[in-house]
Design a protein around this motif. Sequence first.
Motif, PDB file in Angstrom:
ATOM      1  N   THR A  31       0.695  -1.925  -0.109  1.00  0.00           N
ATOM      2  CA  THR A  31       0.012   0.014   0.102  1.00  0.00           C
ATOM      3  C   THR A  31       0.826   1.615  -0.272  1.00  0.00           C
ATOM      4  N   LYS A  32       1.916   1.535   0.155  1.00  0.00           N
ATOM      5  CA  LYS A  32       3.045   2.373   0.280  1.00  0.00           C
ATOM      6  C   LYS A  32       3.551   2.811  -1.262  1.00  0.00           C
ATOM      7  N   TYR A  33       3.397   2.022  -1.589  1.00  0.00           N
ATOM      8  CA  TYR A  33       3.577   2.241  -3.439  1.00  0.00           C
ATOM      9  C   TYR A  33       1.876   2.855  -3.785  1.00  0.00           C
ATOM     10  N   VAL A  34       1.182   2.703  -3.560  1.00  0.00           N
ATOM     11  CA  VAL A  34      -0.471   3.891  -4.310  1.00  0.00           C
ATOM     12  C   VAL A  34      -0.457   4.706  -3.523  1.00  0.00           C
ATOM     13  N   ASN A  35      -0.857   5.459  -4.824  1.00  0.00           N
ATOM     14  CA  ASN A  35      -1.213   7.392  -4.638  1.00  0.00           C
ATOM     15  C   ASN A  35      -2.308   7.433  -5.190  1.00  0.00           C
ATOM     16  N   THR A  36      -3.363   7.778  -4.225  1.00  0.00           N
ATOM     17  CA  THR A  36      -4.366   7.597  -4.161  1.00  0.00           C
ATOM     18  C   THR A  36      -4.753   8.450  -5.211  1.00  0.00           C
ATOM     19  N   PHE A  37      -3.991   9.578  -5.540  1.00  0.00           N
ATOM     20  CA  PHE A  37      -4.320  10.931  -6.110  1.00  0.00           C
ATOM     21  C   PHE A  37      -3.741  10.943  -7.701  1.00  0.00           C
ATOM     22  N   ILE A  38      -3.850   9.795  -8.252  1.00  0.00           N
ATOM     23  CA  ILE A  38      -3.871   9.569  -9.380  1.00  0.00           C
ATOM     24  C   ILE A  38      -5.011   9.975  -9.964  1.00  0.00           C
ATOM     25  N   GLY A  39      -4.895  10.421 -11.281  1.00  0.00           N
ATOM     26  CA  GLY A  39      -6.195  10.068 -11.560  1.00  0.00           C
ATOM     27  C   GLY A  39      -6.933  11.865 -11.506  1.00  0.00           C
ATOM     28  N   SER A  40      -6.917  12.700 -10.595  1.00  0.00           N
ATOM     29  CA  SER A  40      -7.573  13.418 -10.076  1.00  0.00           C
ATOM     30  C   SER A  40      -7.438  15.084 -10.399  1.00  0.00           C
ATOM     31  N   GLU A  41      -6.161  14.970 -11.350  1.00  0.00           N
ATOM     32  CA  GLU A  41      -5.681  15.617 -12.224  1.00  0.00           C
ATOM     33  C   GLU A  41      -6.349  15.877 -13.215  1.00  0.00           C
ATOM     34  N   GLY A  42      -6.503  16.568 -13.957  1.00  0.00           N
ATOM     35  CA  GLY A  42      -7.003  17.163 -15.540  1.00  0.00           C
ATOM     36  C   GLY A  42      -5.544  16.521 -16.426  1.00  0.00           C
ATOM     37  N   VAL A  43      -5.414  16.293 -17.731  1.00  0.00           N
ATOM     38  CA  VAL A  43      -4.550  16.709 -18.487  1.00  0.00           C
ATOM     39  C   VAL A  43      -4.877  17.983 -19.087  1.00  0.00           C
ATOM     40  N   THR A  44      -3.796  18.817 -19.811  1.00  0.00           N
ATOM     41  CA  THR A  44      -4.144  20.296 -20.472  1.00  0.00           C
ATOM     42  C   THR A  44      -3.104  20.218 -21.568  1.00  0.00           C
ATOM     43  N   ASP A  45      -2.021  19.477 -21.653  1.00  0.00           N
ATOM     44  CA  ASP A  45      -1.133  19.181 -22.440  1.00  0.00           C
ATOM     45  C   ASP A  45      -2.204  19.381 -24.457  1.00  0.00           C
ATOM     46  N   PRO A  46      -2.154  19.539 -25.365  1.00  0.00           N
ATOM     47  CA  PRO A  46      -2.929  18.983 -25.852  1.00  0.00           C
ATOM     48  C   PRO A  46      -1.828  18.783 -27.176  1.00  0.00           C
ATOM     49  N   LYS A  47      -0.541  18.005 -27.302  1.00  0.00           N
ATOM     50  CA  LYS A  47       0.216  17.805 -27.340  1.00  0.00           C
ATOM     51  C   LYS A  47       0.149  16.160 -26.724  1.00  0.00           C
ATOM     52  N   ILE A  48      -0.717  16.178 -25.740  1.00  0.00           N
ATOM     53  CA  ILE A  48      -0.911  14.855 -25.097  1.00  0.00           C
ATOM     54  C   ILE A  48      -2.548  14.947 -26.032  1.00  0.00           C
ATOM     55  N   LEU A  49      -3.382  15.864 -25.322  1.00  0.00           N
ATOM     56  CA  LEU A  49      -4.693  14.756 -25.710  1.00  0.00           C
ATOM     57  C   LEU A  49      -5.410  15.497 -27.227  1.00  0.00           C
TER      58      LEU A  49
END
Length: 718
Positions: A31-49
């Motif tokens: 469980t020490k490896y788990v970051n429950t915040f991953i996925g809670s921030e939105g992508v903004t980089d148009p190169k990725i989107l």
Amino acid sequence: MRNSAKSILNIILIVLLASTTSKGQTISTYTKYVNTFIGSEGVTDPKILGYELPKGWRAWSGLTFPGSSLPNAMVQLSPMTKFQPAGAGYEYEDSVIVGFTHTNKGHWNLGNIPILPLSNPGAQFGSRFTHKKESASPGFYQVYLDDYHVNVSLTSTLRCGYHRYEYKNNIDRQILFDLSKALSHVSTWKIEQVGEFALQGFQSGENVYFYAVLNTKIEKLEKKDEGQHTGFAIVHLANGSTGPVELKIGLSFVSVENAKQNLEKEIGNKTFEVIRKKANQKWETLLSSIQVKGGTYKQRQMFYSCFYRSFLWPALRSDVNGEFTDIKKNVVKTGITYYTEPSLWDTYRNKDVLLELISPDVTLNVIKSLKDKGDKTGFIPTFFHGDHAASSIAGAYLRGIDNFDIKGTYQLLLRNANVEGGTRPFIVEYIKKGYIADPDIANPNVETKGKAGVSKTLEYAYDDYSVAQIAKKLGDTANYKILMARSKNYKNVFDPSTKFMRGRLENGEWIKNFNPQYPYYEYMYREANAWQVSFFAPHDMPGLIKLYGGSKNFEAKLDSFFTTPWNPNYIARNVETMIGQYCQGNQPDHEAPFAYYFVGKPWKSQKIIDYILNNLYGIGERGLELSGMDDAGEMSAWYVFSALGLYPFSATDPEYIVTVPLFDEVKWKTNTGKILTITKSGKGRTLTSIKVNGKEIKGYFVPNNLFHSGSKIEVITK
């Protein structure tokens, strides 16, 4: 002799001390490896989107929640930064928390029973917070509310939430029950005080009942506009105590009485720390079933974080006494543990398979729950599109999960596949024509309404194949032949002149206004363009390759798929995160990166897979962005399987395509008690051969029975 005895005594003391220490501490190996915040921030980089976000838009990426939950639990207790519009209610870039809710998923629904501690509140409810004063781990969440000067800690059981509030100001402490709000529509609500320390109530929409107990006396319950959209309730706590305020709350989808019983059975007099430790141990047990060595820290963090998110849905709905509210809104007790239906359009591809392998008992009860719904409506339900309970049930059955009424379930799936008005819209047209038509529209746009006829035809063909596999195992030869013939219907929407899956008109002609790069929500395609659906026939890849004119032509088409630039003017929210025309941010083409295997070029697939694993998960400045909606764990399960080097290319079939794992060694503890070991030999990422139990195999697939027997898979690279 004396020294020997002294040494033995010292060893005993060390062991006893270690044992005592471990009882007082939370074990966090995985469980020490788990970051429950991953996925809670939105992508903004148009190169990725693939495009610039229009003004006012937030990418539909991640939509995860960071709060407390057990695997597949009823209660998922998490902070909310907004009620609408927000997929999971929590967006990392926000700065105000408006409540802590007790159900979640990430699909613009649930978010039930919002509660918020208050201290000298203003006209608007909500408090600023900073991520510097916020933390979380599986089964735990903590945040400091700056405006109210309250430190909030949350943990949970399967059906209950446990709040702990540390108020800086111990005078006039309050707790808001903001029951007119949720992510789902609320038409009415109620709350009442029960004795000096307890509250009970109801919130409509999802129809959730609750029973809550405080460790601090209630001075009064203030209610405004009870049952109305403008209303709320505030609990005023008695002055005099200085310790943390604790609120224990049980939920039920049946009754207040059941909510109270859930609370008494699961929490009772247990302390916050005991419940938190149990939650962590539950996740430790689950996560420890797959142990990895090697890889970078970020890869291990991403793996276990994705593994964690893969087990938040479907959610429990029956109470400790076995009662649940069925699809007809009747309270029943049938002996099954009742669950919501999976997010089938998304999760049948991989996550449901992972659930089968890790939690077969949950899978078994999910299938029984689906059948219970089918018995009472005439059809096994689906989610959003397609009929993919067919694949999930067939896949589980073929993998050995068979302790259910397979004949009765099969009859319902046959009804799905043949009867109009149920799970498969336009099924009569599909059977008659072999495809589903769409209208001829002069200037179609993203929002143009249609039947999504191409996507439905492709998906129904695969669903037919899935039901056929059950028919075969049950010895129903007649239906097996019919369904297998229908499973070839994907060919009927393949246009040989363009080499794309293309919409057809009622008269059989191809739709004239055809742009293979343009995405649609439901015209010809479901949340996709022609490129993204044109490689979908996971049950018959040799037949698909033949349509393209053979391996060389198929390979060339795949090359173009991953290299033809995305047009940044083609904006369809959810069709985002591009590699050429390939969309990792949505599900319809998630099998395509593996397609090179079928023309003998696994290294080409590996190059794409590695790029996705290393560049489209845990991205952004803080590493909290995901390339698309997690969709109840499908996006996460894609990572889990791909990182391990085994992927269920056709989820119905009990076999896995072998890729190069991210890790040097994987030990997978199966539900039979056996160990499946996967090792990577060689320093490169190019697959050269595969050995099973020391013997080189032909081809690239390994059977599911390796999980039952316990075996060794060696992936050899250069």
